[in-house]
Motif scaffolding. Sequence first.
Motif, PDB file in Angstrom:
ATOM      1  N   MET A 158       0.840  -1.191   0.000  1.00 33.42           N
ATOM      2  CA  MET A 158       0.000   0.000   0.000  1.00 33.42           C
ATOM      3  C   MET A 158       0.877   1.244   0.000  1.00 33.42           C
ATOM      4  N   GLY A 160       1.607   5.028   1.452  1.00 34.09           N
ATOM      5  CA  GLY A 160       1.417   5.864   2.632  1.00 34.09           C
ATOM      6  C   GLY A 160       2.557   6.859   2.715  1.00 34.09           C
ATOM      7  N   HIS A 214      -5.744   9.381  -3.403  1.00 32.51           N
ATOM      8  CA  HIS A 214      -6.074   9.316  -1.979  1.00 32.51           C
ATOM      9  C   HIS A 214      -7.135  10.348  -1.605  1.00 32.51           C
ATOM     10  N   GLN A 286       5.255   0.447  -0.436  1.00 26.65           N
ATOM     11  CA  GLN A 286       6.013  -0.296   0.570  1.00 26.65           C
ATOM     12  C   GLN A 286       7.474  -0.504   0.197  1.00 26.65           C
ATOM     13  N   PRO A 307      -0.487   6.362   7.525  1.00 19.97           N
ATOM     14  CA  PRO A 307      -1.434   6.317   6.406  1.00 19.97           C
ATOM     15  C   PRO A 307      -1.867   7.713   5.972  1.00 19.97           C
ATOM     16  N   ALA A 318      -9.387   6.357   7.076  1.00 15.52           N
ATOM     17  CA  ALA A 318      -7.946   6.136   6.994  1.00 15.52           C
ATOM     18  C   ALA A 318      -7.601   4.669   6.806  1.00 15.52           C
ATOM     19  N   THR A 319      -8.529   3.783   7.115  1.00  9.91           N
ATOM     20  CA  THR A 319      -8.298   2.343   6.963  1.00  9.91           C
ATOM     21  C   THR A 319      -8.625   1.850   5.560  1.00  9.91           C
ATOM     22  N   VAL A 321      -7.313   1.739   1.903  1.00 10.56           N
ATOM     23  CA  VAL A 321      -5.955   1.897   1.394  1.00 10.56           C
ATOM     24  C   VAL A 321      -5.903   1.883  -0.128  1.00 10.56           C
ATOM     25  N   VAL A 378       3.328  -1.524   7.518  1.00  7.61           N
ATOM     26  CA  VAL A 378       2.555  -1.596   6.281  1.00  7.61           C
ATOM     27  C   VAL A 378       1.673  -2.839   6.277  1.00  7.61           C
ATOM     28  N   SER A 381      -1.250  -2.487   8.571  1.00 10.05           N
ATOM     29  CA  SER A 381      -2.259  -1.591   7.986  1.00 10.05           C
ATOM     30  C   SER A 381      -3.107  -2.331   6.962  1.00 10.05           C
ATOM     31  N   ALA A 385      -7.142  -3.148   7.001  1.00  9.81           N
ATOM     32  CA  ALA A 385      -7.826  -2.383   5.951  1.00  9.81           C
ATOM     33  C   ALA A 385      -9.310  -2.733   5.859  1.00  9.81           C
TER      34      ALA A 385
END
Length: 432
Positions: A158, A160, A214, A286, A307, A318-319, A321, A378, A381, A385
């Motif tokens: 993901m 971030g 995003h 990542q 994130p 925010a969850t 991705v 990562v 997260s 997700a």
Amino acid sequence: MASTPPSRRSFLALTGLTALSVSLTAACGDGDSGSGSGSAADGKVTFAWWNIATTEPGKSLFPQISSAFTAAHPNITIKTTSLENEAFKSKLTATSSSGKLPDVFQTWGGGVLRQQVDAGLVEDLTDVLGWSSDLTPVSLQPYQFEGRTYGVPYDIGMVGFWYNKKLFAQAGITAPPATWAEFLEDVEKLKAAGVTPIALAGKEKWPGHFYWAHLAMRVAGLPALQQAATTKDFTGAGFVRAGTHLKELVDLQPFQTGFLGAGYSTPGGQAATMGNGQAAMELMGQWAPSVQKDAGADLGADLGFFPFPTVDGGVGRATEVLGGGGGFALRKGAPKEALEFLKFLVLENESKLLASNGYLPVVKGAESQLADANRKAVADSLVRATGFQLYLDQAYPPAVGQEVNDSVADLIAGRKTPEQVTKSITEAAKGA
């Protein structure tokens, strides 16, 4: 992405393989990699495997895995073709345009895979992938359309913000921002402290699309992105607002000097600027720490991850991705042993893939094997997700994805307004 950076259990009984047809003829693109694929009368099977493992760790690891599989299955021969990312895309495009594909081929899912599926070139694995429950749902998503599965993942990640803890502290920032408003405030704090807030590879365009994607997710929400892909209309208020928020950032002049001409992994580019401590943040996938180290320096314990922030008034969380990974698909009619090989690659060798520090887990629970704090951040997260969006320049047909990259780059450079960005993407979608 338009240009993908270098990469980065018990063997369960394979169920349902008889439903996957066995081809007796070659269906690959050319003689050096695909001729002779299929099953012979003596029970020997040959299939072609195209991948992009031209850099470490895959360059060494993939041949080891292939050799281990064929040693355990002496009746099987794997003809491997490893190509650099862009060379692979060009060759696969030429091959698929002739109505053929290699038996096993690299895929990132999304728009290109969907086109191959719609052309009837790809095997539907839904009913023969009896071990899909061992894989994380988020890793499978890029290869699924209308509830059917057409690929097997071996890596997932993901995007971030990677940030320099030392530079944050220098600017008096004690914790990563949770909202867009806080993020903009932190950008101003960094500038006031004499720190370049963000490194960006403006020349390559795809890194800039991460911001707009995003913001569209946070403002309009994932369902809106999915609906826009179906209706081919990106002119909704949420998408315009995403561009407006991006312009808020651009107006603060947060990027390094000369960012419009900067590459990503090139000397003096985005990754080097970040790795050398000359910018406080970069929005990247990542693979960022390893590319920072290769292009610049290793920030070590000073490197952190958070994130993308939420946006006040937006519907996204925010969850949810933005990401993608690597996987493999099978051509229609590939030998059933090709799927058996993928099971061996992904399930039996997950620990080796993770130990190489080049991949993130796709097998449920495997994140516990990660030792590196940033890779674990990562992976955790991804486990948490609540929604997943494939990179927009992969999720949509190639022409649409390219327009997203081009239009967002024009917005960042001051050549387009937020409204013009949405109109250009819509026009590309309607023409695709």
